[in-house]
Design a protein around this motif. Sequence first.
Motif, mmCIF file in Angstrom:
data_model
loop_
_atom_site.group_PDB
_atom_site.id
_atom_site.type_symbol
_atom_site.label_atom_id
_atom_site.label_comp_id
_atom_site.label_asym_id
_atom_site.label_seq_id
_atom_site.Cartn_x
_atom_site.Cartn_y
_atom_site.Cartn_z
ATOM 1 N N ASP A 1 0.868 -1.179 0.000
ATOM 2 C CA ASP A 1 0.000 0.000 0.000
ATOM 3 C C ASP A 1 0.906 1.231 0.000
ATOM 4 N N SER A 2 1.093 1.816 -1.180
ATOM 5 C CA SER A 2 2.017 2.940 -1.314
ATOM 6 C C SER A 2 1.549 4.168 -0.556
ATOM 7 N N GLU A 3 0.243 4.388 -0.509
ATOM 8 C CA GLU A 3 -0.277 5.567 0.181
ATOM 9 C C GLU A 3 -0.110 5.443 1.700
ATOM 10 N N ALA A 4 -0.397 4.256 2.227
ATOM 11 C CA ALA A 4 -0.279 4.047 3.671
ATOM 12 C C ALA A 4 1.137 3.666 4.081
ATOM 13 N N LYS A 5 2.017 3.491 3.085
ATOM 14 C CA LYS A 5 3.396 3.100 3.355
ATOM 15 C C LYS A 5 3.423 1.799 4.175
ATOM 16 N N ALA A 6 2.710 0.789 3.670
ATOM 17 C CA ALA A 6 2.602 -0.471 4.401
ATOM 18 C C ALA A 6 2.838 -1.652 3.460
ATOM 19 N N ILE A 7 3.557 -2.649 3.973
ATOM 20 C CA ILE A 7 3.798 -3.889 3.246
ATOM 21 C C ILE A 7 3.255 -5.032 4.097
ATOM 22 N N ASN A 8 2.385 -5.836 3.519
ATOM 23 C CA ASN A 8 1.812 -6.985 4.226
ATOM 24 C C ASN A 8 2.250 -8.279 3.549
ATOM 25 N N ILE A 9 2.796 -9.187 4.340
ATOM 26 C CA ILE A 9 3.215 -10.490 3.837
ATOM 27 C C ILE A 9 2.456 -11.555 4.612
ATOM 28 N N ASP A 10 1.595 -12.292 3.901
ATOM 29 C CA ASP A 10 0.811 -13.354 4.520
ATOM 30 C C ASP A 10 1.494 -14.700 4.296
ATOM 31 N N ILE A 11 1.761 -15.404 5.389
ATOM 32 C CA ILE A 11 2.456 -16.686 5.333
ATOM 33 C C ILE A 11 1.442 -17.819 5.173
ATOM 34 N N ALA B 1 14.127 -11.214 8.012
ATOM 35 C CA ALA B 1 15.554 -11.044 7.736
ATOM 36 C C ALA B 1 15.826 -10.780 6.257
ATOM 37 N N LEU B 2 14.999 -11.357 5.386
ATOM 38 C CA LEU B 2 15.198 -11.186 3.947
ATOM 39 C C LEU B 2 14.668 -9.853 3.435
ATOM 40 N N THR B 3 13.541 -9.414 3.959
ATOM 41 C CA THR B 3 12.875 -8.250 3.372
ATOM 42 C C THR B 3 13.175 -6.922 4.066
ATOM 43 N N ARG B 4 13.340 -6.928 5.371
ATOM 44 C CA ARG B 4 13.489 -5.665 6.088
ATOM 45 C C ARG B 4 14.690 -4.829 5.597
ATOM 46 N N PRO B 5 15.870 -5.419 5.372
ATOM 47 C CA PRO B 5 17.010 -4.603 4.928
ATOM 48 C C PRO B 5 16.746 -3.861 3.617
ATOM 49 N N ILE B 6 16.135 -4.554 2.643
ATOM 50 C CA ILE B 6 15.916 -3.906 1.356
ATOM 51 C C ILE B 6 14.809 -2.866 1.462
ATOM 52 N N VAL B 7 13.805 -3.119 2.300
ATOM 53 C CA VAL B 7 12.731 -2.139 2.502
ATOM 54 C C VAL B 7 13.299 -0.875 3.128
ATOM 55 N N GLU B 8 14.133 -1.036 4.134
ATOM 56 C CA GLU B 8 14.730 0.130 4.792
ATOM 57 C C GLU B 8 15.670 0.868 3.845
ATOM 58 N N GLN B 9 16.313 0.116 2.958
ATOM 59 C CA GLN B 9 17.225 0.729 2.001
ATOM 60 C C GLN B 9 16.468 1.588 0.991
ATOM 61 N N LEU B 10 15.321 1.078 0.532
ATOM 62 C CA LEU B 10 14.567 1.786 -0.500
ATOM 63 C C LEU B 10 13.685 2.891 0.079
ATOM 64 N N ASP B 11 13.043 2.601 1.214
ATOM 65 C CA ASP B 11 12.166 3.606 1.819
ATOM 66 C C ASP B 11 11.923 3.213 3.274
ATOM 67 N N SER B 12 12.617 3.841 4.182
ATOM 68 C CA SER B 12 12.543 3.484 5.603
ATOM 69 C C SER B 12 11.209 3.855 6.245
ATOM 70 N N GLU B 13 10.362 4.576 5.546
ATOM 71 C CA GLU B 13 9.071 4.963 6.111
ATOM 72 C C GLU B 13 8.036 3.843 6.027
ATOM 73 N N TYR B 14 8.344 2.811 5.256
ATOM 74 C CA TYR B 14 7.393 1.718 5.117
ATOM 75 C C TYR B 14 7.335 0.855 6.376
ATOM 76 N N THR B 15 6.131 0.378 6.695
ATOM 77 C CA THR B 15 5.910 -0.543 7.809
ATOM 78 C C THR B 15 5.759 -1.952 7.250
ATOM 79 N N LEU B 16 6.503 -2.897 7.825
ATOM 80 C CA LEU B 16 6.477 -4.277 7.365
ATOM 81 C C LEU B 16 5.666 -5.126 8.345
ATOM 82 N N VAL B 17 4.617 -5.786 7.831
ATOM 83 C CA VAL B 17 3.775 -6.635 8.660
ATOM 84 C C VAL B 17 3.789 -8.052 8.083
ATOM 85 N N ILE B 18 4.214 -9.007 8.911
ATOM 86 C CA ILE B 18 4.268 -10.414 8.474
ATOM 87 C C ILE B 18 3.392 -11.235 9.404
ATOM 88 N N ASP B 19 2.438 -11.947 8.818
ATOM 89 C CA ASP B 19 1.582 -12.806 9.643
ATOM 90 C C ASP B 19 1.064 -13.989 8.847
#
Length: 217
Positions: free
Chosen positions: A124-134, A199-217
Amino acid sequence: MEKTTIPEEKLEKAAETGDKAKKKIPENKKFLAVVAGIVLVSIVAGILVVPKILSSSKPEPEVITVSTLEKIINVSKLSTFTAVYNGIAQVMNEKKPEETDYYVSYEARVNAGIDFEKIEISVDSEAKAINIDIPEVYITEVNVDISSLDFIFYNKKANTSTVTQEAFKACEEDVRRESEQQAAIFELAQQNAENVLTALTRPIVEQLDSEYTLVID
């Protein structure tokens, strides 16, 4: 290191057949060791994929997309948890299903994990949120050590040249059935999968845009 104990229900019948046989049968079946079966594959994937993405970045800001994240977690089936198990399988007589031919003890390794191809990612680019469903954790592999098989025969006629092959299959079925009843295996595999993805996604997310929130569930 974590241990779980499996009830002795299978041995109750053996106990009724006589003290001599009962003494030979181990008193319980249990998972002896728990190992976080992480992540050599995941680490390698991260090492191979992340540098490529970073090295190809352009001067203008990168946009985080689903395809970018999918490249980062470019792993298929991965076991995120391994349990070492000692068990006893009961093999019944084919013609008289109520009678036991033999018991066979064994050692096995049980792997649990997820299918990374079934991971669902949304950005969600507007909310600056990334959701990963396992996806749901499942038993990915069962490995019985055939050299560990040890027999206690109640029907001497069952001790044939093909008994090892028959017993091996019975042990595989037994350990899969028993392990699928162990909630701790699935919980730890789930947690390890979340740790791997973080561990795989957080470094690249912070590198590209640290304002994004990463949610994994």
